[in-house]
Design a protein around this motif. Structure first.
Motif, PDB file in Angstrom:
ATOM      1  N   GLU A 275      52.171  25.833 -26.853  1.00 46.72           N
ATOM      2  CA  GLU A 275      50.811  26.315 -26.634  1.00 46.72           C
ATOM      3  C   GLU A 275      50.513  26.559 -25.157  1.00 46.72           C
ATOM      4  O   GLU A 275      49.486  26.156 -24.623  1.00 46.72           O
ATOM      5  CB  GLU A 275      49.797  25.359 -27.268  1.00 46.72           C
ATOM      6  CG  GLU A 275      49.969  25.264 -28.769  1.00 46.72           C
ATOM      7  CD  GLU A 275      48.987  24.316 -29.435  1.00 46.72           C
ATOM      8  OE1 GLU A 275      48.154  23.714 -28.742  1.00 46.72           O
ATOM      9  OE2 GLU A 275      49.081  24.199 -30.669  1.00 46.72           O
TER      10      GLU A 275
ATOM     11  N   ARG B 190      66.309  23.913 -25.221  1.00 47.73           N
ATOM     12  CA  ARG B 190      66.136  24.973 -26.227  1.00 47.73           C
ATOM     13  C   ARG B 190      67.197  26.045 -26.112  1.00 47.73           C
ATOM     14  O   ARG B 190      67.361  26.865 -27.014  1.00 47.73           O
ATOM     15  CB  ARG B 190      64.777  25.647 -26.071  1.00 47.73           C
ATOM     16  CG  ARG B 190      63.608  24.756 -26.294  1.00 47.73           C
ATOM     17  CD  ARG B 190      62.325  25.533 -25.982  1.00 47.73           C
ATOM     18  NE  ARG B 190      61.209  24.654 -25.796  1.00 47.73           N
ATOM     19  CZ  ARG B 190      60.348  24.326 -26.732  1.00 47.73           C
ATOM     20  NH1 ARG B 190      60.500  24.809 -27.938  1.00 47.73           N
ATOM     21  NH2 ARG B 190      59.351  23.521 -26.478  1.00 47.73           N
TER      22      ARG B 190
ATOM     23  N   GLY C 190      61.758  37.518 -25.584  1.00 48.71           N
ATOM     24  CA  GLY C 190      61.222  37.143 -26.892  1.00 48.71           C
ATOM     25  C   GLY C 190      61.394  35.666 -27.192  1.00 48.71           C
ATOM     26  O   GLY C 190      60.491  35.018 -27.739  1.00 48.71           O
ATOM     27  N   VAL C 191      62.537  35.114 -26.829  1.00 49.74           N
ATOM     28  CA  VAL C 191      62.784  33.686 -27.041  1.00 49.74           C
ATOM     29  C   VAL C 191      61.848  32.846 -26.162  1.00 49.74           C
ATOM     30  O   VAL C 191      61.308  31.826 -26.608  1.00 49.74           O
ATOM     31  CB  VAL C 191      64.272  33.346 -26.764  1.00 49.74           C
ATOM     32  CG1 VAL C 191      64.511  31.847 -26.776  1.00 49.74           C
ATOM     33  CG2 VAL C 191      65.168  34.045 -27.773  1.00 49.74           C
TER      34      VAL C 191
ATOM     35  N   LYS D  48      54.861  29.746 -27.142  1.00 49.70           N
ATOM     36  CA  LYS D  48      53.927  29.607 -28.259  1.00 49.70           C
ATOM     37  C   LYS D  48      54.014  28.200 -28.856  1.00 49.70           C
ATOM     38  O   LYS D  48      52.995  27.599 -29.175  1.00 49.70           O
ATOM     39  CB  LYS D  48      54.211  30.649 -29.351  1.00 49.70           C
ATOM     40  CG  LYS D  48      53.767  32.046 -29.033  1.00 49.70           C
ATOM     41  CD  LYS D  48      52.269  32.197 -28.908  1.00 49.70           C
ATOM     42  CE  LYS D  48      51.603  32.438 -30.244  1.00 49.70           C
ATOM     43  NZ  LYS D  48      50.158  32.752 -30.098  1.00 49.70           N
ATOM     44  N   GLN D  49      55.233  27.686 -28.976  1.00 49.21           N
ATOM     45  CA  GLN D  49      55.422  26.360 -29.562  1.00 49.21           C
ATOM     46  C   GLN D  49      54.745  25.270 -28.749  1.00 49.21           C
ATOM     47  O   GLN D  49      54.239  24.295 -29.308  1.00 49.21           O
ATOM     48  CB  GLN D  49      56.915  26.043 -29.704  1.00 49.21           C
ATOM     49  CG  GLN D  49      57.577  26.806 -30.822  1.00 49.21           C
ATOM     50  CD  GLN D  49      59.062  26.498 -30.913  1.00 49.21           C
ATOM     51  OE1 GLN D  49      59.639  25.828 -30.079  1.00 49.21           O
ATOM     52  NE2 GLN D  49      59.694  27.026 -31.950  1.00 49.21           N
TER      53      GLN D  49
ATOM     54  N   LYS E 285      49.645  37.505 -30.131  1.00 49.23           N
ATOM     55  CA  LYS E 285      50.157  37.431 -31.492  1.00 49.23           C
ATOM     56  C   LYS E 285      51.634  37.844 -31.582  1.00 49.23           C
ATOM     57  O   LYS E 285      52.353  37.374 -32.439  1.00 49.23           O
ATOM     58  CB  LYS E 285      49.331  38.323 -32.403  1.00 49.23           C
ATOM     59  CG  LYS E 285      47.904  37.828 -32.566  1.00 49.23           C
ATOM     60  CD  LYS E 285      47.177  38.628 -33.615  1.00 49.23           C
ATOM     61  CE  LYS E 285      45.752  38.244 -33.880  1.00 49.23           C
ATOM     62  NZ  LYS E 285      45.163  37.177 -33.218  1.00 49.23           N
ATOM     63  N   ARG E 286      52.060  38.727 -30.694  1.00 53.89           N
ATOM     64  CA  ARG E 286      53.419  39.274 -30.774  1.00 53.89           C
ATOM     65  C   ARG E 286      54.120  39.178 -29.423  1.00 53.89           C
ATOM     66  O   ARG E 286      53.481  39.228 -28.379  1.00 53.89           O
ATOM     67  CB  ARG E 286      53.368  40.736 -31.214  1.00 53.89           C
ATOM     68  CG  ARG E 286      52.787  40.963 -32.585  1.00 53.89           C
ATOM     69  CD  ARG E 286      52.590  42.445 -32.872  1.00 53.89           C
ATOM     70  NE  ARG E 286      53.681  43.261 -32.386  1.00 53.89           N
ATOM     71  CZ  ARG E 286      54.594  43.848 -33.132  1.00 53.89           C
ATOM     72  NH1 ARG E 286      54.557  43.712 -34.426  1.00 53.89           N
ATOM     73  NH2 ARG E 286      55.532  44.585 -32.594  1.00 53.89           N
ATOM     74  N   ASP E 287      55.444  39.112 -29.481  1.00 52.77           N
ATOM     75  CA  ASP E 287      56.211  39.048 -28.235  1.00 52.77           C
ATOM     76  C   ASP E 287      56.096  40.334 -27.420  1.00 52.77           C
ATOM     77  O   ASP E 287      56.286  40.328 -26.217  1.00 52.77           O
ATOM     78  CB  ASP E 287      57.671  38.667 -28.478  1.00 52.77           C
ATOM     79  CG  ASP E 287      58.430  39.649 -29.346  1.00 52.77           C
ATOM     80  OD1 ASP E 287      57.859  40.659 -29.808  1.00 52.77           O
ATOM     81  OD2 ASP E 287      59.629  39.395 -29.576  1.00 52.77           O
TER      82      ASP E 287
ATOM     83  N   PHE F  15      58.891  33.751 -25.131  1.00 51.95           N
ATOM     84  CA  PHE F  15      57.578  33.851 -25.761  1.00 51.95           C
ATOM     85  C   PHE F  15      57.452  32.838 -26.891  1.00 51.95           C
ATOM     86  O   PHE F  15      56.446  32.119 -26.995  1.00 51.95           O
ATOM     87  CB  PHE F  15      57.343  35.275 -26.279  1.00 51.95           C
ATOM     88  CG  PHE F  15      56.117  35.399 -27.132  1.00 51.95           C
ATOM     89  CD1 PHE F  15      54.859  35.443 -26.551  1.00 51.95           C
ATOM     90  CD2 PHE F  15      56.216  35.474 -28.513  1.00 51.95           C
ATOM     91  CE1 PHE F  15      53.720  35.556 -27.330  1.00 51.95           C
ATOM     92  CE2 PHE F  15      55.089  35.592 -29.301  1.00 51.95           C
ATOM     93  CZ  PHE F  15      53.833  35.625 -28.718  1.00 51.95           C
ATOM     94  N   SER F  16      58.456  32.783 -27.747  1.00 50.35           N
ATOM     95  CA  SER F  16      58.442  31.852 -28.878  1.00 50.35           C
ATOM     96  C   SER F  16      58.338  30.398 -28.400  1.00 50.35           C
ATOM     97  O   SER F  16      57.552  29.608 -28.941  1.00 50.35           O
ATOM     98  CB  SER F  16      59.699  32.049 -29.724  1.00 50.35           C
ATOM     99  OG  SER F  16      59.745  31.121 -30.774  1.00 50.35           O
ATOM    100  N   ALA F  17      59.112  30.058 -27.375  1.00 50.01           N
ATOM    101  CA  ALA F  17      59.068  28.685 -26.835  1.00 50.01           C
ATOM    102  C   ALA F  17      57.697  28.390 -26.234  1.00 50.01           C
ATOM    103  O   ALA F  17      57.158  27.278 -26.395  1.00 50.01           O
ATOM    104  CB  ALA F  17      60.161  28.506 -25.786  1.00 50.01           C
TER     105      ALA F  17
END
Length: 152
Positions: free
Chosen positions: A36, A149, A26-27, A33-34, A44-46, A29-31
């Motif tokens: 791009e 990160r 999940g982390v 997304k940041q 849209k979701r992890d 995925f978030s990184a």
């Protein structure tokens, strides 16, 4: 995570490693997304990212399902694109280390944890963790080569 590899019969260490690696996905995925990253730009979701990883790696699929089972208790979502490999956390079991699960450097007559899948097959929990880590580590290196990160 290291303890789950050194002591493959330790339930606490194994569950901790499973939940930690699932959270790491999940982390990541978030990184991604940041920055791009093209792999996740349309997601849209992890959960979608975890599903992609699960398509690529059977062990990660088992890890994802086991983590979800520990978080939710029982897995019954029929809308999932991929059927779950297990139905609940009780599928992580401690068994006597014998032919079929024995690996090099294991203690003879010790115990290990296995993930029993719906199809009656099983995966050694330490292998699920090790292979999943090997899947995620290079992605971390790609997304953030200096690991800025991930530092506490």
């Amino acid at each position: 995570m290291q303890l789950s590899q050194e002591q493959p019969g330790d339930l606490r260490a194994t569950v901790n490693a499973v939940l930690t690696l699932d959270a790491l996905a999940g982390v990541i995925f978030s990184a991604m997304k940041q920055i791009e990253h093209p792999t996740v730009v349309s997601m849209k979701r992890d959960d979608e990212f975890r599903d992609l990883l699960a398509e690529r790696c059977h062990e990660f699929r088992a890890l994802r399902d086991l983590a979800a089972a520990y978080k939710h208790g029982e897995l019954t979502n029929p809308k999932k694109k991929q059927p779950r490999l297990l139905a609940g956390p009780e599928r992580l079991n401690r068994v006597e280390n014998q032919i079929g699960v024995l690996e090099c450097d294991d203690e003879i007559e010790g115990f290990v944890l296995v993930v029993e899948l719906i199809d009656e097959s099983f995966l050694r929990a330490s292998s699920v963790i090790g292979v999943s880590y090997q899947l995620l580590a290079p992605i971390v290196d790609e997304v953030d080569p200096l690991h800025t990160r991930w530092q506490a």
